[in-house]
Design an enzyme around this catalytic site. Structure first.
Site, PDB file in Angstrom:
ATOM      1  N   LYS A 155     -18.445  30.074 -20.062  1.00  0.00           N
ATOM      2  CA  LYS A 155     -17.560  29.835 -21.211  1.00  0.00           C
ATOM      3  C   LYS A 155     -17.693  28.357 -21.535  1.00  0.00           C
ATOM      4  O   LYS A 155     -17.301  27.491 -20.757  1.00  0.00           O
ATOM      5  CB  LYS A 155     -16.119  30.190 -20.836  1.00  0.00           C
ATOM      6  CG  LYS A 155     -15.240  30.591 -22.012  1.00  0.00           C
ATOM      7  CD  LYS A 155     -14.952  29.503 -23.019  1.00  0.00           C
ATOM      8  CE  LYS A 155     -13.827  28.596 -22.596  1.00  0.00           C
ATOM      9  NZ  LYS A 155     -13.680  27.444 -23.527  1.00  0.00           N
TER      10      LYS A 155
ATOM     11  N   GLU B  53     -13.585  21.541  -9.961  1.00  0.00           N
ATOM     12  CA  GLU B  53     -13.935  20.119 -10.074  1.00  0.00           C
ATOM     13  C   GLU B  53     -12.992  19.536 -11.112  1.00  0.00           C
ATOM     14  O   GLU B  53     -13.126  19.828 -12.305  1.00  0.00           O
ATOM     15  CB  GLU B  53     -15.388  19.956 -10.536  1.00  0.00           C
ATOM     16  CG  GLU B  53     -16.422  20.586  -9.629  1.00  0.00           C
ATOM     17  CD  GLU B  53     -16.557  19.888  -8.293  1.00  0.00           C
ATOM     18  OE1 GLU B  53     -16.057  18.753  -8.151  1.00  0.00           O
ATOM     19  OE2 GLU B  53     -17.144  20.490  -7.384  1.00  0.00           O
TER      20      GLU B  53
ATOM     21  N   CYS C  91     -14.847  11.847 -15.089  1.00  0.00           N
ATOM     22  CA  CYS C  91     -13.817  11.949 -14.049  1.00  0.00           C
ATOM     23  C   CYS C  91     -14.102  10.979 -12.905  1.00  0.00           C
ATOM     24  O   CYS C  91     -13.224  10.691 -12.110  1.00  0.00           O
ATOM     25  CB  CYS C  91     -13.644  13.379 -13.565  1.00  0.00           C
ATOM     26  SG  CYS C  91     -15.133  14.317 -13.542  1.00  0.00           S
TER      27      CYS C  91
ATOM     28  N   GLU D  44      -5.058   9.708 -15.370  1.00  0.00           N
ATOM     29  CA  GLU D  44      -6.437   9.708 -15.853  1.00  0.00           C
ATOM     30  C   GLU D  44      -6.418   9.536 -17.373  1.00  0.00           C
ATOM     31  O   GLU D  44      -5.816  10.337 -18.089  1.00  0.00           O
ATOM     32  CB  GLU D  44      -7.121  11.026 -15.482  1.00  0.00           C
ATOM     33  CG  GLU D  44      -8.592  11.019 -15.819  1.00  0.00           C
ATOM     34  CD  GLU D  44      -9.307  12.280 -15.358  1.00  0.00           C
ATOM     35  OE1 GLU D  44      -8.757  13.376 -15.521  1.00  0.00           O
ATOM     36  OE2 GLU D  44     -10.434  12.158 -14.842  1.00  0.00           O
TER      37      GLU D  44
HETATM   38  P1  ADP Z   1     -10.407  18.912 -20.997  1.00  0.00           P
HETATM   39  O1  ADP Z   1      -9.097  18.207 -20.988  1.00  0.00           O
HETATM   40  O2  ADP Z   1     -11.522  18.198 -20.366  1.00  0.00           O
HETATM   41  O3  ADP Z   1     -10.735  19.571 -22.300  1.00  0.00           O
HETATM   42  P2  ADP Z   1      -9.529  21.452 -20.002  1.00  0.00           P
HETATM   43  O4  ADP Z   1      -9.125  21.715 -18.610  1.00  0.00           O
HETATM   44  O5  ADP Z   1      -8.509  21.552 -21.073  1.00  0.00           O
HETATM   45  O6  ADP Z   1     -10.209  20.034 -19.935  1.00  0.00           O
HETATM   46  O7  ADP Z   1     -10.738  22.375 -20.417  1.00  0.00           O
HETATM   47  C1  ADP Z   1     -11.873  22.595 -19.608  1.00  0.00           C
HETATM   48  C2  ADP Z   1     -12.386  23.994 -19.872  1.00  0.00           C
HETATM   49  O8  ADP Z   1     -11.371  24.935 -19.474  1.00  0.00           O
HETATM   50  C3  ADP Z   1     -12.678  24.303 -21.347  1.00  0.00           C
HETATM   51  O9  ADP Z   1     -13.840  25.121 -21.413  1.00  0.00           O
HETATM   52  C4  ADP Z   1     -11.453  25.067 -21.772  1.00  0.00           C
HETATM   53  O10 ADP Z   1     -11.684  25.938 -22.857  1.00  0.00           O
HETATM   54  C5  ADP Z   1     -11.143  25.865 -20.522  1.00  0.00           C
HETATM   55  N1  ADP Z   1      -9.767  26.344 -20.432  1.00  0.00           N
HETATM   56  C6  ADP Z   1      -8.653  25.820 -20.978  1.00  0.00           C
HETATM   57  N2  ADP Z   1      -7.565  26.569 -20.675  1.00  0.00           N
HETATM   58  C7  ADP Z   1      -7.990  27.605 -19.918  1.00  0.00           C
HETATM   59  C8  ADP Z   1      -7.354  28.708 -19.269  1.00  0.00           C
HETATM   60  N3  ADP Z   1      -6.046  28.915 -19.367  1.00  0.00           N
HETATM   61  N4  ADP Z   1      -8.116  29.549 -18.546  1.00  0.00           N
HETATM   62  C9  ADP Z   1      -9.448  29.354 -18.427  1.00  0.00           C
HETATM   63  N5  ADP Z   1     -10.107  28.333 -19.012  1.00  0.00           N
HETATM   64  C10 ADP Z   1      -9.400  27.463 -19.750  1.00  0.00           C
END
Ligand code: ADP
Length: 503
Positions: A193, A267, A302, A404
């Site tokens: 994804k 991670e 990170c 962060e």
């Molecule tokens: P960032 O702040 O770096 O965007 P996120 O943790 O929000 O980090 O997003 C990292 C990845 O996790 C993205 O691919 C995002 O679409 C996905 N993501 C966000 N929310 C969820 C969730 N509830 N379940 C699974 N994947 C998610």
């Protein structure tokens, strides 16, 4: 029929045409397919604000189709000899190498990361990672166990099944390769994804690799986290999840994996300290701070050295030299070879980082040095640029020191005592990376052992490398990636087989 242009077969150096051609598709079962709902969302160039393409808006239905395909393909994939799987992944590396320039230009367009300092480096690293894991097929070996005389007892390494991989936008190519390469070589199939902000270049990589891999072994979905990422984690046929992203979402993913009792690798974030001793090689260390802080990536890392502790005798000189060096860096069009620093990824991140800077500047006693200059090009007027900021005079309790920021902002403190600075460095909820700069290796090694971090480097601060286990402690995550051991531990399970041949 899709109303998007055909995706070019040969390397395509017109990144805008390629972005349009890749628009509004997932990659499932060896073919581009639109979202079942037909919906898509905009992919925006952060340097101009212009829409460069669309991404398919994935949902639970798309997830189910992708996982079903991956599950169907996995059995035959796992039956291939491990070295053969590795050889195919190594062939993918060669194809990626032939497309490096194309991939570098496309990721620069999509994420605003400068072509020369970041995007080209990242595209090349993907090929390195695939090459490295491609050579490890024959390492998927087991043991014989001296259980009893007349009983042959052996272990074999078996794949887990379908791996769901969820990736972020900051180094999406590299972080994806660290997940898919070991997963595939170990005999799993994968569904990735992609991140909302950077779905196109990874899709191109998926399509390139699918020219070599059997259909269905490597699938890719785009979409929003809760609508597409969450159903991927929850899907009953997904038997392992590997996630890179925020701590907040990492906890959600970890909980969902716990409900299914499947293994998960997380991670997550970091607030990595850099400890500079007065006996360091001064110039090398100043340049090391620029690399460590990932200023060329706008600090969107990170492992960024967002807390720098400098021994007091060289503190003023160090801050001045660092500010002067960062000041000389060129901020501009990510696709321009002269550019050192590109843009922040999105308006949301731009607002978040700007709020941290404003808070720092408003703090009594603090000084924030704004470095480099915003570009003058009118074509970049809507670009999400932020000048790098170097703060001094903050207290350890400041949000800029504890949280962060994921932007070009670092805080610098003086210190007098090695034990005290070690305690300060460890006083963080994170534990991803750290670096030490000293010519006293006895001191350096002692501190390296006691720093709470997954990766500690002395007199260098490289980004994650193939062959070195990478991953954090504390809130920075769970499990390691990037090495042979991580492939064995996190993408296989060990099965014991016993044969009783007693008469
Ligand atoms: P960032 O702040 O770096 O965007 P996120 O943790 O929000 O980090 O997003 C990292 C990845 O996790 C993205 O691919 C995002 O679409 C996905 N993501 C966000 N929310 C969820 C969730 N509830 N379940 C699974 N994947 C998610």
């Amino acid at each position: 029929m899709l109303d998007t242009p055909a995706v070019p077969h040969a390397p395509q150096l017109d990144e805008r045409a390629l972005a349009r051609a890749l628009s509004a598709r997932h990659y499932i079962g060896g073919a581009f397919v639109p979202a079942r709902s037909g919906a898509s969302f905009a992919v925006v160039n952060p340097a101009t604000g212009a829409e460069i393409g669309r991404a398919a808006l994935g949902d639970a239905t798309d997830v189910d189709v992708a996982v079903t395909n991956a599950d169907g393909a996995q059995k035959a994939w796992a039956k291939l000899p491990a070295r053969k799987r590795g050889a195919l992944v190594a062939q993918c590396a060669a194809l990626i190498r032939a497309h490096v320039e194309e991939l570098a230009r496309l990721i620069a367009l999509e994420t605003g990361k400068a072509l020369r300092t970041e995007s080209r480096v990242e595209a090349n690293t993907v090929a390195d990672v695939l090459e490295f894991f491609g050579g490890l097929g024959s390492e998927l070996k087991g043991e014989s166990v001296p259980f009893a005389p007349d009983v042959l007892s052996v272990t074999v390494r078996q794949p887990l099944g379908v791996v769901g991989a969820i990736i972020p936008w900051n180094v999406p190519l590299l972080l994806m390769s660290l997940k898919i390469a070991p997963a595939l070589v170990a005999g799993n199939s994968v569904v990735v994804k992609s991140a909302e902000e950077a779905p196109l270049t990874v899709l191109r990589i998926c399509e390139l690799m699918n020219r070599i891999l059997p259909p269905g072994v490597f699938n890719m979905l785009s979409g929003y986290g809760p609508d597409c990422g969450a159903p991927l984690v929850a899907h009953p046929k997904v038997r392992k999840v590997t996630f890179t992203g925020s701590v907040e979402v990492g906890r959600i993913v970890g909980r969902a994996a716990a409900d299914k009792l499947i293994p998960v690798t997380l991670e997550l974030g970091g607030k990595s300290p850099m400890l500079v001793f007065a006996d360091c090689d001064f110039e090398k260390t100043v340049m090391g701070a620029i690399t460590s802080m990932r200023f060329t990536r706008q600090g969107q890392s990170c492992t960024a050295a967002s807390r720098i502790y400098v021994e007091r005798p060289i503190f003023d000189r160090f801050v001045a030299a660092l500010a002067a060096r960062v000041d000389a860096m060129v901020m501009g069009d990510p696709l321009d070879e002269a550019t050192d620093i590109g843009t922040i990824i999105s308006e949301e991140q731009h607002a978040k980082v700007s709020a941290f800077i404003a808070e720092g500047l408003a703090t009594a006693g603090a000084t924030g040095r704004a470095c480099s200059r915003l570009p003058h090009d009118p074509g970049l007027a809507k670009g999400l640029f932020i000048r790098p900021h170097i703060f001094t005079g903050l207290t350890a309790a400041s949000r800029l020191v504890r949280e962060e920021i994921f932007g070009p902002v670092t805080v610098v403190f003086p210190f007098d005592d090695a034990e005290a600075v070690l305690a300060e460095a460890n006083d963080s909820e994170y534990g991803l990376a750290a670096s030490l700069w000293t010519n006293n290796l006895k001191l350096g090694m002692d501190l390296a052992h006691r720093l709470e971090a997954g990766l500690v480097q002395i007199n260098q601060n490289l980004v994650v490398q193939a062959n070195l286990s990478y991953g954090g402690v504390k809130s920075s995550g769970l499990g390691k990636e990037a090495s042979l051991e991580s492939m064995l531990e996190h993408f296989t399970h060990k099965k014991t087989i016993m044969v009783n041949y007693a008469p």
